[in-house]
Write an enzyme that holds these catalytic residues in place. Structure first.
Site, PDB file in Angstrom:
ATOM      1  N   TYR A  85      -5.257  -1.623  -9.498  1.00  0.00           N
ATOM      2  CA  TYR A  85      -4.283  -1.857  -8.419  1.00  0.00           C
ATOM      3  C   TYR A  85      -2.896  -2.062  -9.026  1.00  0.00           C
ATOM      4  O   TYR A  85      -1.916  -1.438  -8.612  1.00  0.00           O
ATOM      5  CB  TYR A  85      -4.721  -3.088  -7.621  1.00  0.00           C
ATOM      6  CG  TYR A  85      -3.790  -3.517  -6.515  1.00  0.00           C
ATOM      7  CD1 TYR A  85      -3.809  -2.880  -5.285  1.00  0.00           C
ATOM      8  CD2 TYR A  85      -2.902  -4.580  -6.685  1.00  0.00           C
ATOM      9  CE1 TYR A  85      -2.963  -3.289  -4.244  1.00  0.00           C
ATOM     10  CE2 TYR A  85      -2.057  -4.992  -5.665  1.00  0.00           C
ATOM     11  CZ  TYR A  85      -2.097  -4.354  -4.452  1.00  0.00           C
ATOM     12  OH  TYR A  85      -1.259  -4.749  -3.440  1.00  0.00           O
TER      13      TYR A  85
ATOM     14  N   SER B   3       4.046  -4.330  -4.701  1.00  0.00           N
ATOM     15  CA  SER B   3       3.392  -5.637  -4.841  1.00  0.00           C
ATOM     16  C   SER B   3       4.008  -6.332  -6.049  1.00  0.00           C
ATOM     17  O   SER B   3       4.543  -5.671  -6.950  1.00  0.00           O
ATOM     18  CB  SER B   3       1.900  -5.420  -5.094  1.00  0.00           C
ATOM     19  OG  SER B   3       1.287  -6.620  -5.523  1.00  0.00           O
TER      20      SER B   3
HETATM   21  N1  LIG Z   1      -1.475  -8.920   1.663  1.00  0.00           N
HETATM   22  C1  LIG Z   1      -1.061  -9.093   0.439  1.00  0.00           C
HETATM   23  O1  LIG Z   1      -1.257 -10.166  -0.145  1.00  0.00           O
HETATM   24  C2  LIG Z   1      -0.304  -7.985  -0.267  1.00  0.00           C
HETATM   25  C3  LIG Z   1       0.385  -8.312  -1.434  1.00  0.00           C
HETATM   26  C4  LIG Z   1       1.092  -7.326  -2.098  1.00  0.00           C
HETATM   27  C5  LIG Z   1       1.121  -6.032  -1.588  1.00  0.00           C
HETATM   28  N2  LIG Z   1       0.443  -5.733  -0.458  1.00  0.00           N
HETATM   29  C6  LIG Z   1       0.498  -4.339   0.011  1.00  0.00           C
HETATM   30  O2  LIG Z   1       0.751  -4.300   1.397  1.00  0.00           O
HETATM   31  C7  LIG Z   1       0.256  -3.073   1.930  1.00  0.00           C
HETATM   32  C8  LIG Z   1      -0.483  -3.373   3.219  1.00  0.00           C
HETATM   33  O3  LIG Z   1      -1.612  -4.165   2.930  1.00  0.00           O
HETATM   34  P1  LIG Z   1      -2.061  -5.403   3.833  1.00  0.00           P
HETATM   35  O4  LIG Z   1      -1.943  -6.622   3.003  1.00  0.00           O
HETATM   36  O5  LIG Z   1      -1.401  -5.352   5.137  1.00  0.00           O
HETATM   37  O6  LIG Z   1      -3.638  -5.116   3.938  1.00  0.00           O
HETATM   38  P2  LIG Z   1      -4.527  -4.578   5.137  1.00  0.00           P
HETATM   39  O7  LIG Z   1      -4.453  -5.488   6.291  1.00  0.00           O
HETATM   40  O8  LIG Z   1      -5.871  -4.335   4.509  1.00  0.00           O
HETATM   41  O9  LIG Z   1      -3.844  -3.204   5.550  1.00  0.00           O
HETATM   42  C9  LIG Z   1      -3.968  -2.045   4.779  1.00  0.00           C
HETATM   43  C10 LIG Z   1      -3.767  -0.857   5.672  1.00  0.00           C
HETATM   44  O10 LIG Z   1      -3.818   0.326   4.857  1.00  0.00           O
HETATM   45  C11 LIG Z   1      -4.675   1.233   5.515  1.00  0.00           C
HETATM   46  N3  LIG Z   1      -5.226   2.229   4.612  1.00  0.00           N
HETATM   47  C12 LIG Z   1      -6.020   2.079   3.525  1.00  0.00           C
HETATM   48  N4  LIG Z   1      -6.320   3.272   2.987  1.00  0.00           N
HETATM   49  C13 LIG Z   1      -5.684   4.206   3.758  1.00  0.00           C
HETATM   50  C14 LIG Z   1      -5.591   5.617   3.729  1.00  0.00           C
HETATM   51  N5  LIG Z   1      -6.234   6.339   2.801  1.00  0.00           N
HETATM   52  N6  LIG Z   1      -4.838   6.247   4.673  1.00  0.00           N
HETATM   53  C15 LIG Z   1      -4.190   5.522   5.613  1.00  0.00           C
HETATM   54  N7  LIG Z   1      -4.258   4.194   5.721  1.00  0.00           N
HETATM   55  C16 LIG Z   1      -4.997   3.545   4.792  1.00  0.00           C
HETATM   56  C17 LIG Z   1      -5.743   0.368   6.162  1.00  0.00           C
HETATM   57  O11 LIG Z   1      -6.434   1.132   7.129  1.00  0.00           O
HETATM   58  P3  LIG Z   1      -7.921   0.800   7.656  1.00  0.00           P
HETATM   59  O12 LIG Z   1      -7.754  -0.236   8.717  1.00  0.00           O
HETATM   60  O13 LIG Z   1      -8.432   2.097   8.155  1.00  0.00           O
HETATM   61  O14 LIG Z   1      -8.686   0.288   6.468  1.00  0.00           O
HETATM   62  C18 LIG Z   1      -4.858  -0.721   6.737  1.00  0.00           C
HETATM   63  O15 LIG Z   1      -4.250  -0.292   7.916  1.00  0.00           O
HETATM   64  C19 LIG Z   1      -0.606  -2.443   0.837  1.00  0.00           C
HETATM   65  O16 LIG Z   1       0.119  -1.392   0.213  1.00  0.00           O
HETATM   66  C20 LIG Z   1      -0.818  -3.592  -0.143  1.00  0.00           C
HETATM   67  O17 LIG Z   1      -1.026  -3.133  -1.471  1.00  0.00           O
HETATM   68  C21 LIG Z   1      -0.272  -6.685   0.218  1.00  0.00           C
END
Ligand SMILES: NC(=O)c1ccc[n+]([C@@H]2O[C@H](COP(=O)([O-])OP(=O)(O)OC[C@H]3O[C@@H](n4cnc5c(N)ncnc54)[C@H](OP(=O)(O)O)[C@@H]3O)[C@@H](O)[C@H]2O)c1
Length: 281
Positions: free
Chosen positions: A154, A141
């Site tokens: 985080y 991130s």
């Molecule tokens: N969106 C943003 O603005 C942003 C910015 C910077 C970085 N990121 C990074 O991008 C990555 C994906 O996030 P996203 O934005 O796509 O959010 P998201 O839609 O909330 O997706 C997160 C995913 O991680 C899964 N997860 C959480 N805990 C887990 C565990 N213990 N074991 C396996 N899966 C788990 C969730 O599963 P469940 O459905 O079961 O909860 C979901 O599938 C993350 O690493 C996040 O830090 C996102």
């Protein structure tokens, strides 16, 4: 279809889901893992809409269930013979001012965002070492490069991931294994809703940061967020790049934040952040 195999964590929503579809469209056989396969519906619908469903194999994997990870990786290798790409994507955000965070909440954040990615990587490395090839892509991130108000835990977990990954890259470059970090800014996914867990003390009116916290939340919610398909396409491109860069900052907001941090004198930078987030008082 190529015989390339990709494994992704956290494929039930957001960036992980979209990356699974992008890699499947590119011809990879995708092992799309999620901790609750009951939540596979959105991935199934997205894959069906693009005609890539046949390339996606959904499996259960919780990245904090460390004892189960080696057996899941072994099963993939037994079945498909290899792993060409690992996308360490699973993550969530614990929110609340640093003063209010309990140690167990900070540990919980590290369990998923840091140790989960480390455990997955360690399980896959011997496979890639044998193959003398493979791509490991860490979804970090911009908060991994930049301290971030009200998500210090985080930000710390992503900073840890940055340091670990940079070291890993140096260690495995000569083995034919390519390692890269992806550093997104703000993208519209469930991480802002379902994936944002408030620290227990942070939600209480007795917290000395309660009013600042409310103002801050309002400000953060109003920040425009990008379409996460851009991040998924970038990850798919990195997977197919024989010589990826160490890190990829993605999103206009992330690029601006980083540029300001690098260019402005630190005092000005802090003032800008405090004014933008209405932190004083
Ligand atoms: N969106 C943003 O603005 C942003 C910015 C910077 C970085 N990121 C990074 O991008 C990555 C994906 O996030 P996203 O934005 O796509 O959010 P998201 O839609 O909330 O997706 C997160 C995913 O991680 C899964 N997860 C959480 N805990 C887990 C565990 N213990 N074991 C396996 N899966 C788990 C969730 O599963 P469940 O459905 O079961 O909860 C979901 O599938 C993350 O690493 C996040 O830090 C996102």
């Amino acid at each position: 279809m190529s015989d390339k195999i990709a494994v992704i964590t956290g494929s039930s929503s957001g960036i992980g889901l979209l990356t699974a579809v992008e890699l499947a469209k590119a011809g990879y056989r995708v092992v799309a893992t999620m901790r609750d396969v009951g939540r596979r519906g959105r991935l199934d619908d997205a894959a069906a809409a693009t005609g890539a469903a046949a390339n996606i194999d959904v499996r259960r994997l919780d990245v904090t269930d460390f004892g189960t990870i080696p057996a899941i990786v072994d099963a993939v290798v037994r079945e498909y013979g290899r792993i060409d790409v690992l996308v360490n994507n699973a993550g969530f955000a614990v929110a609340g001012f640093a003063e209010d965070m309990k140690l167990e909440e900070i540990r919980m954040q590290f369990e998923t965002n840091f140790f989960g990615q480390v455990a997955m990587t360690q399980a896959v490395l011997p496979v890639m070492r044998r193959q003398q090839s493979g791509h490991i892509i860490m979804v970090s991130s911009i908060a991994g490069l930049h301290g971030t108000v009200s998500i210090s835990s985080y930000s710390a977990s992503k900073h840890a991931l940055e340091g670990w990954t940079e070291s890993l890259r140096l260690e495995v470059n000569g083995l034919g294994i390519r390692v890269a970090l992806v550093e997104p800014g703000s993208f519209q996914t469930d991480i802002w809703t379902r994936g944002a867990v408030m620290g227990e003390k942070a939600t209480k009116a007795t917290s000395p940061n309660f009013q600042r916290s409310l103002r801050m939340r309002e400000r953060v919610q109003s920040v425009p967020k990008g379409d996460p398909i851009g991040v998924a396409k970038l990850i798919a491109a990195i997977a197919q790049n024989p010589n990826p860069k160490p890190r990829y900052v993605v999103g206009r907001d992330a690029k601006i934040q980083l540029a300001l941090k690098r260019v402005l004198p630190w005092k000005w930078h802090e003032k800008l952040v405090a004014n933008f987030l209405k932190l004083d008082g």
